[in-house]
Design a protein around this motif. Structure first.
Motif, PDB file in Angstrom:
ATOM      1  N   ILE A 243       0.896  -1.177  -0.001  1.00 14.23           N
ATOM      2  CA  ILE A 243      -0.172  -0.030   0.005  1.00 14.23           C
ATOM      3  C   ILE A 243       0.883   1.201   0.207  1.00 14.23           C
ATOM      4  O   ILE A 243       2.010   1.382   0.813  1.00 14.23           O
ATOM      5  CB  ILE A 243      -1.089   0.050   0.920  1.00 14.23           C
ATOM      6  CG1 ILE A 243      -0.442   0.477   2.441  1.00 14.23           C
ATOM      7  CG2 ILE A 243      -1.770  -1.123   1.313  1.00 14.23           C
ATOM      8  CD1 ILE A 243      -1.533   0.855   3.418  1.00 14.23           C
ATOM      9  N   HIS A 244       0.594   2.371  -0.876  1.00 11.46           N
ATOM     10  CA  HIS A 244       1.376   3.328  -1.016  1.00 11.46           C
ATOM     11  C   HIS A 244       2.530   3.348  -1.470  1.00 11.46           C
ATOM     12  O   HIS A 244       3.443   2.799  -1.133  1.00 11.46           O
ATOM     13  CB  HIS A 244       1.086   4.145   0.349  1.00 11.46           C
ATOM     14  CG  HIS A 244      -0.265   4.290   1.094  1.00 11.46           C
ATOM     15  ND1 HIS A 244      -0.529   4.633   2.381  1.00 11.46           N
ATOM     16  CD2 HIS A 244      -1.537   4.105   0.413  1.00 11.46           C
ATOM     17  CE1 HIS A 244      -1.837   4.443   2.517  1.00 11.46           C
ATOM     18  NE2 HIS A 244      -2.344   4.237   1.373  1.00 11.46           N
ATOM     19  N   ALA A 247       6.702   4.740   0.198  1.00 13.10           N
ATOM     20  CA  ALA A 247       7.863   4.154   1.269  1.00 13.10           C
ATOM     21  C   ALA A 247       8.538   3.063   0.340  1.00 13.10           C
ATOM     22  O   ALA A 247       9.327   2.238   0.816  1.00 13.10           O
ATOM     23  CB  ALA A 247       7.435   3.450   2.506  1.00 13.10           C
ATOM     24  N   ARG A 263      11.841  -3.908  -2.691  1.00  9.32           N
ATOM     25  CA  ARG A 263      10.823  -3.718  -3.537  1.00  9.32           C
ATOM     26  C   ARG A 263      11.054  -2.987  -4.838  1.00  9.32           C
ATOM     27  O   ARG A 263      10.638  -1.976  -5.275  1.00  9.32           O
ATOM     28  CB  ARG A 263       9.642  -2.953  -2.906  1.00  9.32           C
ATOM     29  CG  ARG A 263       9.263  -3.403  -1.475  1.00  9.32           C
ATOM     30  CD  ARG A 263       8.269  -2.406  -0.848  1.00  9.32           C
ATOM     31  NE  ARG A 263       7.997  -2.458   0.716  1.00  9.32           N
ATOM     32  CZ  ARG A 263       7.651  -1.837   1.343  1.00  9.32           C
ATOM     33  NH1 ARG A 263       7.170  -0.709   1.051  1.00  9.32           N
ATOM     34  NH2 ARG A 263       7.392  -1.975   2.872  1.00  9.32           N
ATOM     35  N   SER A 297       2.464   0.580   9.479  1.00  6.17           N
ATOM     36  CA  SER A 297       3.466   0.692   8.429  1.00  6.17           C
ATOM     37  C   SER A 297       4.704  -0.169   8.581  1.00  6.17           C
ATOM     38  O   SER A 297       5.009  -0.624   9.937  1.00  6.17           O
ATOM     39  CB  SER A 297       3.666   2.037   8.244  1.00  6.17           C
ATOM     40  OG  SER A 297       2.475   2.880   7.801  1.00  6.17           O
ATOM     41  N   SER A 298       5.492  -0.350   7.809  1.00  7.92           N
ATOM     42  CA  SER A 298       6.833  -1.135   7.816  1.00  7.92           C
ATOM     43  C   SER A 298       8.026  -0.063   8.210  1.00  7.92           C
ATOM     44  O   SER A 298       7.587   1.207   8.293  1.00  7.92           O
ATOM     45  CB  SER A 298       7.107  -1.448   6.458  1.00  7.92           C
ATOM     46  OG  SER A 298       7.532  -0.575   5.593  1.00  7.92           O
ATOM     47  N   CYS A 350       3.825  11.144   4.250  1.00 10.95           N
ATOM     48  CA  CYS A 350       2.439  10.725   4.561  1.00 10.95           C
ATOM     49  C   CYS A 350       1.689  11.861   5.300  1.00 10.95           C
ATOM     50  O   CYS A 350       0.472  11.771   4.968  1.00 10.95           O
ATOM     51  CB  CYS A 350       2.264   9.258   5.308  1.00 10.95           C
ATOM     52  SG  CYS A 350       3.158   7.922   4.772  1.00 10.95           S
TER      53      CYS A 350
HETATM   54  N1  ABU Z   1       1.837   4.707   3.987  1.00 14.80           N
HETATM   55  C1  ABU Z   1       2.966   4.075   3.676  1.00 14.80           C
HETATM   56  C2  ABU Z   1       3.297   2.644   4.173  1.00 14.80           C
HETATM   57  C3  ABU Z   1       4.278   2.033   3.492  1.00 14.80           C
HETATM   58  C4  ABU Z   1       4.711   0.716   4.340  1.00 14.80           C
HETATM   59  O1  ABU Z   1       4.277   0.419   5.210  1.00 14.80           O
HETATM   60  O2  ABU Z   1       5.889   0.500   3.871  1.00 14.80           O
END
Ligand code: ABU
Length: 366
Positions: A243-244, A247, A263, A297-298, A350
């Motif tokens: 998602i998104h 990052a 990624r 989030s990561s 974000c």
């Molecule tokens: N909102 C960005 C989150 C991306 C991630 O968890 O890596």
């Protein structure tokens, strides 16, 4: 009457920006789209309700750090008006026991030129989040005669919008990666659904991540809505929770992008960058091995930076490797203590939404 709204990319000189607020934030109850996003071993699984007040206060303190940095550099900062997010909501199509937050704005608002569009988010708990930004939109509308105030078609988010039994708590990381590689995500294609943070704006080109929060129908919708732009669907098979894009694939200035090394953008999607002499550099390792508590989030929020202009970037204060790399890449780095705002939805990029950047709509991929 002033020109208030204009932004074509993430690197031109930033003059006005929205910074989110953590007030009244909720860990939302599980629903079809959110279940898939929360890691199986997350302490948040099965938990919902108002976030602890001390974490809200600390998150807000972090956002104030960011506001100060921005205002000290002459950037005008606007803030949303939080709602009582723990209210139950309903539409003719669904009921949800709670909303979520007005963090982060980047998921809700997409600025393209003089238009700010509220997104077509796939989480039911985010259905009314745009309301927190409507007082600002009213102000911009009143003051800027060119401002286009838009709402993308509202998805109905009925049960038809999601694959049922898609989430399975026994699913392994490897199986998740196979799903990402196969572009098999929790949403169906019955209607366009998208988070604004999946859209990377680069002048005449929009690169949109296909993942858990944005579907293919959204790409089709974007191309029809903006026939004069080139819409590129991108995906990152190395991401088990895609998602998104911010990052994963983050432009710093024209010609330079940092890419999450876990990624990588696959061929042939790299071709357009390579053909136009853009450098794609692997982002530095995060300084942390775990995200903070109660965070969706990561650890790769390390690269979720806010570019103030093509030579200046704000990076989270504890992310020393990312700061070092940015410095070597020729950026002036401003550290900002923001990590305790991560649980509310993300990092520096974000937590903001562009209102005004100098510059115009250029073609970076002629
Ligand atoms: N909102 C960005 C989150 C991306 C991630 O968890 O890596």
């Amino acid at each position: 009457m002033a020109k208030i709204v204009s932004s074509w990319n993430d690197w031109d000189p930033l003059k006005r920006v929205i910074v989110g607020r953590c007030d009244n934030s909720v860990i939302p109850p599980e629903e079809p789209a959110t279940s898939e996003k929360v890691p199986v071993d997350s302490e948040m699984r099965g938990m919902w309700g108002l976030r602890p007040l001390e974490t809200v206060e600390r998150g807000n303190e972090c956002l104030e750090n960011l506001v100060k940095i921005l205002e000290d550099r002459g950037v005008v900062v606007d803030r949303p008006t939080p709602l009582q997010w723990n209210q139950a909501i309903g539409t003719p199509d669904f009921r949800n026991d709670s909303m979520m937050t007005c963090m982060p704005p980047r998921d809700i608002l997409l600025t393209i030129g003089n238009e700010i569009m509220a997104a077509a988010n796939s989480f039911r708990c985010r259905y009314f989040e745009y309301l927190a930004y409507w007082p600002l939109m009213e102000e911009y509308f009143e003051q800027d005669p060119d401002f286009k105030w838009t709402q993308a078609p509202r998805p109905r988010l009925t049960d038809r919008s999601y694959k049922h039994n898609y989430y399975d708590e026994k699913i392994t990381l490897e199986e998740r990666l196979v799903r990402t590689a196969n572009k098999d995500f929790v949403t169906t294609e019955v209607e366009p659904m998208w988070d604004a943070a999946d859209v990377m704006r680069m002048g005449k080109d929009l690169f949109i991540q296909h993942g858990l929060t944005t579907n293919r129908a959204a790409m089709d919708w974007f191309q029809r809505y903006y026939p004069e732009y080139r819409v590129h669907a991108v995906n990152f098979p190395g991401d088990p929770y895609p998602i998104h894009i911010d990052a994963t694939f983050v432009p710093l200035r024209p010609g330079l992008i940092i890419n999450n090394p876990h990624r990588p953008l696959p061929e042939p999607q790299r071709a357009i960058f390579e053909a136009n002499d853009w450098q794609i550099v692997e982002a530095a390792q995060p300084a942390h091995t775990e995200p903070p508590a109660l965070c969706y989030s990561s650890v790769w929020l390390s690269m979720n930076c806010l570019v103030l202009d093509p030579k200046t970037v704000i990076v989270e204060a504890s992310e020393v490797y990312q700061q070092e790399q940015m410095d070597k890449l020729g950026m002036n780095v401003i550290p900002c203590d923001l990590r305790d705002a991560y649980p509310f939805g993300g990092g520096l990029h974000c937590s903001t939404a562009d209102v005004y950047r100098e510059g115009e709509c250029l073609d970076y991929f002629p």
